[in-house]
Write a protein that holds these residues in place. Structure first.
Motif, PDB file in Angstrom:
ATOM      1  N   ILE A  14       0.841  -1.202   0.000  1.00 16.24           N
ATOM      2  CA  ILE A  14       0.000   0.000   0.000  1.00 16.24           C
ATOM      3  C   ILE A  14       0.871   1.245   0.000  1.00 16.24           C
ATOM      4  O   ILE A  14       0.560   2.232  -0.660  1.00 16.24           O
ATOM      5  CB  ILE A  14      -0.973  -0.029   1.209  1.00 16.24           C
ATOM      6  N   GLN A  15       1.974   1.196   0.725  1.00 16.54           N
ATOM      7  CA  GLN A  15       2.881   2.346   0.833  1.00 16.54           C
ATOM      8  C   GLN A  15       3.282   2.887  -0.542  1.00 16.54           C
ATOM      9  O   GLN A  15       3.496   4.077  -0.706  1.00 16.54           O
ATOM     10  CB  GLN A  15       4.117   1.947   1.644  1.00 16.54           C
ATOM     11  N   GLN A  16       3.363   2.028  -1.540  1.00 17.00           N
ATOM     12  CA  GLN A  16       3.776   2.436  -2.879  1.00 17.00           C
ATOM     13  C   GLN A  16       2.800   3.431  -3.503  1.00 17.00           C
ATOM     14  O   GLN A  16       3.183   4.248  -4.325  1.00 17.00           O
ATOM     15  CB  GLN A  16       3.909   1.204  -3.771  1.00 17.00           C
ATOM     16  N   SER A  17       1.538   3.370  -3.107  1.00 19.16           N
ATOM     17  CA  SER A  17       0.538   4.275  -3.673  1.00 19.16           C
ATOM     18  C   SER A  17       0.332   5.535  -2.836  1.00 19.16           C
ATOM     19  O   SER A  17      -0.342   6.473  -3.290  1.00 19.16           O
ATOM     20  CB  SER A  17      -0.806   3.558  -3.817  1.00 19.16           C
ATOM     21  N   ARG A  18       0.886   5.591  -1.635  1.00 21.27           N
ATOM     22  CA  ARG A  18       0.633   6.718  -0.724  1.00 21.27           C
ATOM     23  C   ARG A  18       1.079   8.027  -1.372  1.00 21.27           C
ATOM     24  O   ARG A  18       2.191   8.141  -1.861  1.00 21.27           O
ATOM     25  CB  ARG A  18       1.352   6.494   0.603  1.00 21.27           C
ATOM     26  N   THR A  19       0.173   8.998  -1.384  1.00 19.57           N
ATOM     27  CA  THR A  19       0.384  10.268  -2.067  1.00 19.57           C
ATOM     28  C   THR A  19      -0.036  11.415  -1.154  1.00 19.57           C
ATOM     29  O   THR A  19      -1.033  11.303  -0.438  1.00 19.57           O
ATOM     30  CB  THR A  19      -0.456  10.309  -3.366  1.00 19.57           C
ATOM     31  N   PHE A  20       0.719  12.500  -1.194  1.00 19.81           N
ATOM     32  CA  PHE A  20       0.440  13.677  -0.370  1.00 19.81           C
ATOM     33  C   PHE A  20       0.334  14.915  -1.261  1.00 19.81           C
ATOM     34  O   PHE A  20       1.025  15.018  -2.270  1.00 19.81           O
ATOM     35  CB  PHE A  20       1.556  13.908   0.653  1.00 19.81           C
ATOM     36  N   LEU A  21      -0.536  15.847  -0.866  1.00 16.88           N
ATOM     37  CA  LEU A  21      -0.683  17.101  -1.579  1.00 16.88           C
ATOM     38  C   LEU A  21      -0.991  18.186  -0.562  1.00 16.88           C
ATOM     39  O   LEU A  21      -1.821  17.980   0.330  1.00 16.88           O
ATOM     40  CB  LEU A  21      -1.830  16.995  -2.597  1.00 16.88           C
ATOM     41  N   ILE A  48      -6.083  13.604  -6.221  1.00 18.46           N
ATOM     42  CA  ILE A  48      -5.089  12.838  -5.463  1.00 18.46           C
ATOM     43  C   ILE A  48      -5.419  11.343  -5.480  1.00 18.46           C
ATOM     44  O   ILE A  48      -4.520  10.507  -5.499  1.00 18.46           O
ATOM     45  CB  ILE A  48      -4.915  13.378  -4.025  1.00 18.46           C
ATOM     46  N   ALA A  49      -6.709  11.000  -5.520  1.00 17.00           N
ATOM     47  CA  ALA A  49      -7.094   9.582  -5.633  1.00 17.00           C
ATOM     48  C   ALA A  49      -6.621   9.014  -6.961  1.00 17.00           C
ATOM     49  O   ALA A  49      -6.144   7.875  -7.036  1.00 17.00           O
ATOM     50  CB  ALA A  49      -8.606   9.432  -5.485  1.00 17.00           C
ATOM     51  N   ALA A  85      -3.610  10.199   0.335  1.00 20.14           N
ATOM     52  CA  ALA A  85      -4.409   9.169  -0.323  1.00 20.14           C
ATOM     53  C   ALA A  85      -3.582   7.909  -0.504  1.00 20.14           C
ATOM     54  O   ALA A  85      -2.361   7.977  -0.672  1.00 20.14           O
ATOM     55  CB  ALA A  85      -4.887   9.666  -1.692  1.00 20.14           C
ATOM     56  N   TYR A  86      -4.275   6.767  -0.459  1.00 18.17           N
ATOM     57  CA  TYR A  86      -3.616   5.495  -0.757  1.00 18.17           C
ATOM     58  C   TYR A  86      -4.659   4.452  -1.125  1.00 18.17           C
ATOM     59  O   TYR A  86      -5.818   4.540  -0.731  1.00 18.17           O
ATOM     60  CB  TYR A  86      -2.748   5.001   0.401  1.00 18.17           C
ATOM     61  N   VAL A  87      -4.214   3.470  -1.926  1.00 19.69           N
ATOM     62  CA  VAL A  87      -5.082   2.371  -2.332  1.00 19.69           C
ATOM     63  C   VAL A  87      -5.218   1.427  -1.142  1.00 19.69           C
ATOM     64  O   VAL A  87      -4.221   0.960  -0.592  1.00 19.69           O
ATOM     65  CB  VAL A  87      -4.506   1.636  -3.557  1.00 19.69           C
ATOM     66  N   THR A  88      -6.455   1.160  -0.741  1.00 14.77           N
ATOM     67  CA  THR A  88      -6.701   0.307   0.425  1.00 14.77           C
ATOM     68  C   THR A  88      -6.976  -1.139   0.047  1.00 14.77           C
ATOM     69  O   THR A  88      -6.749  -2.048   0.844  1.00 14.77           O
ATOM     70  CB  THR A  88      -7.920   0.813   1.221  1.00 14.77           C
ATOM     71  N   TRP A  89      -7.504  -1.344  -1.188  1.00 10.68           N
ATOM     72  CA  TRP A  89      -7.960  -2.682  -1.591  1.00 10.68           C
ATOM     73  C   TRP A  89      -8.179  -2.669  -3.088  1.00 10.68           C
ATOM     74  O   TRP A  89      -8.449  -1.620  -3.675  1.00 10.68           O
ATOM     75  CB  TRP A  89      -9.263  -2.977  -0.864  1.00 10.68           C
ATOM     76  N   THR A  90      -8.055  -3.833  -3.705  1.00  9.50           N
ATOM     77  CA  THR A  90      -8.332  -3.926  -5.140  1.00  9.50           C
ATOM     78  C   THR A  90      -9.264  -5.097  -5.409  1.00  9.50           C
ATOM     79  O   THR A  90      -9.328  -6.059  -4.646  1.00  9.50           O
ATOM     80  CB  THR A  90      -7.047  -4.108  -5.969  1.00  9.50           C
ATOM     81  N   HIS A  91      -9.987  -4.986  -6.513  1.00  5.63           N
ATOM     82  CA  HIS A  91     -10.805  -6.075  -7.028  1.00  5.63           C
ATOM     83  C   HIS A  91     -10.184  -6.453  -8.360  1.00  5.63           C
ATOM     84  O   HIS A  91      -8.967  -6.330  -8.515  1.00  5.63           O
ATOM     85  CB  HIS A  91     -12.266  -5.624  -7.133  1.00  5.63           C
ATOM     86  N   PHE A  98      -8.563   5.533  -0.307  1.00  8.73           N
ATOM     87  CA  PHE A  98      -8.970   6.327   0.850  1.00  8.73           C
ATOM     88  C   PHE A  98      -8.249   7.663   0.789  1.00  8.73           C
ATOM     89  O   PHE A  98      -7.044   7.710   0.518  1.00  8.73           O
ATOM     90  CB  PHE A  98      -8.615   5.609   2.154  1.00  8.73           C
ATOM     91  N   VAL A  99      -8.988   8.751   1.028  1.00  8.56           N
ATOM     92  CA  VAL A  99      -8.400  10.086   1.052  1.00  8.56           C
ATOM     93  C   VAL A  99      -8.762  10.757   2.373  1.00  8.56           C
ATOM     94  O   VAL A  99      -9.926  10.789   2.768  1.00  8.56           O
ATOM     95  CB  VAL A  99      -8.890  10.958  -0.127  1.00  8.56           C
ATOM     96  N   ARG A 100      -7.727  11.272   3.024  1.00 11.22           N
ATOM     97  CA  ARG A 100      -7.897  12.032   4.274  1.00 11.22           C
ATOM     98  C   ARG A 100      -7.518  13.482   3.977  1.00 11.22           C
ATOM     99  O   ARG A 100      -6.498  13.742   3.339  1.00 11.22           O
ATOM    100  CB  ARG A 100      -6.967  11.460   5.343  1.00 11.22           C
ATOM    101  N   VAL A 101      -8.357  14.421   4.450  1.00 11.25           N
ATOM    102  CA  VAL A 101      -8.114  15.843   4.244  1.00 11.25           C
ATOM    103  C   VAL A 101      -8.010  16.500   5.615  1.00 11.25           C
ATOM    104  O   VAL A 101      -8.840  16.252   6.493  1.00 11.25           O
ATOM    105  CB  VAL A 101      -9.270  16.504   3.449  1.00 11.25           C
ATOM    106  N   GLU A 102      -6.999  17.340   5.782  1.00  3.74           N
ATOM    107  CA  GLU A 102      -6.882  18.086   7.032  1.00  3.74           C
ATOM    108  C   GLU A 102      -6.536  19.532   6.733  1.00  3.74           C
ATOM    109  O   GLU A 102      -6.012  19.849   5.667  1.00  3.74           O
ATOM    110  CB  GLU A 102      -5.847  17.460   7.967  1.00  3.74           C
TER     111      GLU A 102
END
Length: 164
Positions: A14-21, A48-49, A85-91, A98-102
């Motif tokens: 998952i860490q590979q997809s983690r993105t910050f803005l 960001i997603a 943002a980061y990818v939590t799961w795939t189909h 998931f995206v968190r905003v602060e």
């Protein structure tokens, strides 16, 4: 030729997809309450997603859905908007992101959660058709919790689409 029936490639952390803005909220970004427009936040979240999903699958993506978009607090003019943002799961061809905003008061350093959302992104092949994506490997406790609950969210999204 790639297609939705292609076998999934090797899973990725998952860490590979983690993105910050981070961006500064200026007066043109705000409403008459001097807080950022909700639509502006939604555009940041979608962007960001998209980046997180593309980092995960290394393919073009499109947004299939946005659900559980919760605005928790306003972000004021002069504050920073921070997104993660980061990818939590795939189909098969889809990725839940998931995206968190602060908000961050740049003068005091105070940070607070202001929004969170789950988006579903679909990977596309060279012909614009859905194509398989790698699985994910959760490492942290937070990632494991997100991963374990993702299947339930996936079922709810499918059920919601059928009810429409």
């Amino acid at each position: 030729m790639r297609g939705a029936t292609q076998m999934m490639t090797e899973a990725r952390p998952i860490q590979q997809s983690r993105t910050f803005l981070t961006d500064l909220v200026l007066p043109p970004d705000t409403n008459h309450h001097h807080t950022i427009f909700g639509g502006k936040v939604m555009a940041y979240v979608d962007k960001i997603a998209c980046i997180a999903a593309m980092r995960h699958c290394r393919k073009p993506v499109v947004t299939a859905s946005s659900d559980s978009f919760d605005f928790l607090a306003p972000i004021k003019t002069g504050e920073a908007i921070n997104l993660e943002a980061y990818v939590t799961w795939t189909h098969k061809t889809s990725m839940e992101v998931f995206v968190r905003v602060e908000s961050e008061n740049l003068l005091t350093g105070e940070k607070r959660m202001t929004a969170r959302a789950y988006l579903t992104m679909i990977a596309l092949d060279d012909q614009g058709k859905p194509t398989s994506v790698p699985g994910v490997i959760p490492d942290t406790e937070e990632e494991r919790i997100q991963y374990e609950k993702a299947k339930e969210r996936h079922v709810l999204r499918r059920k919601r689409k059928v009810e429409m």
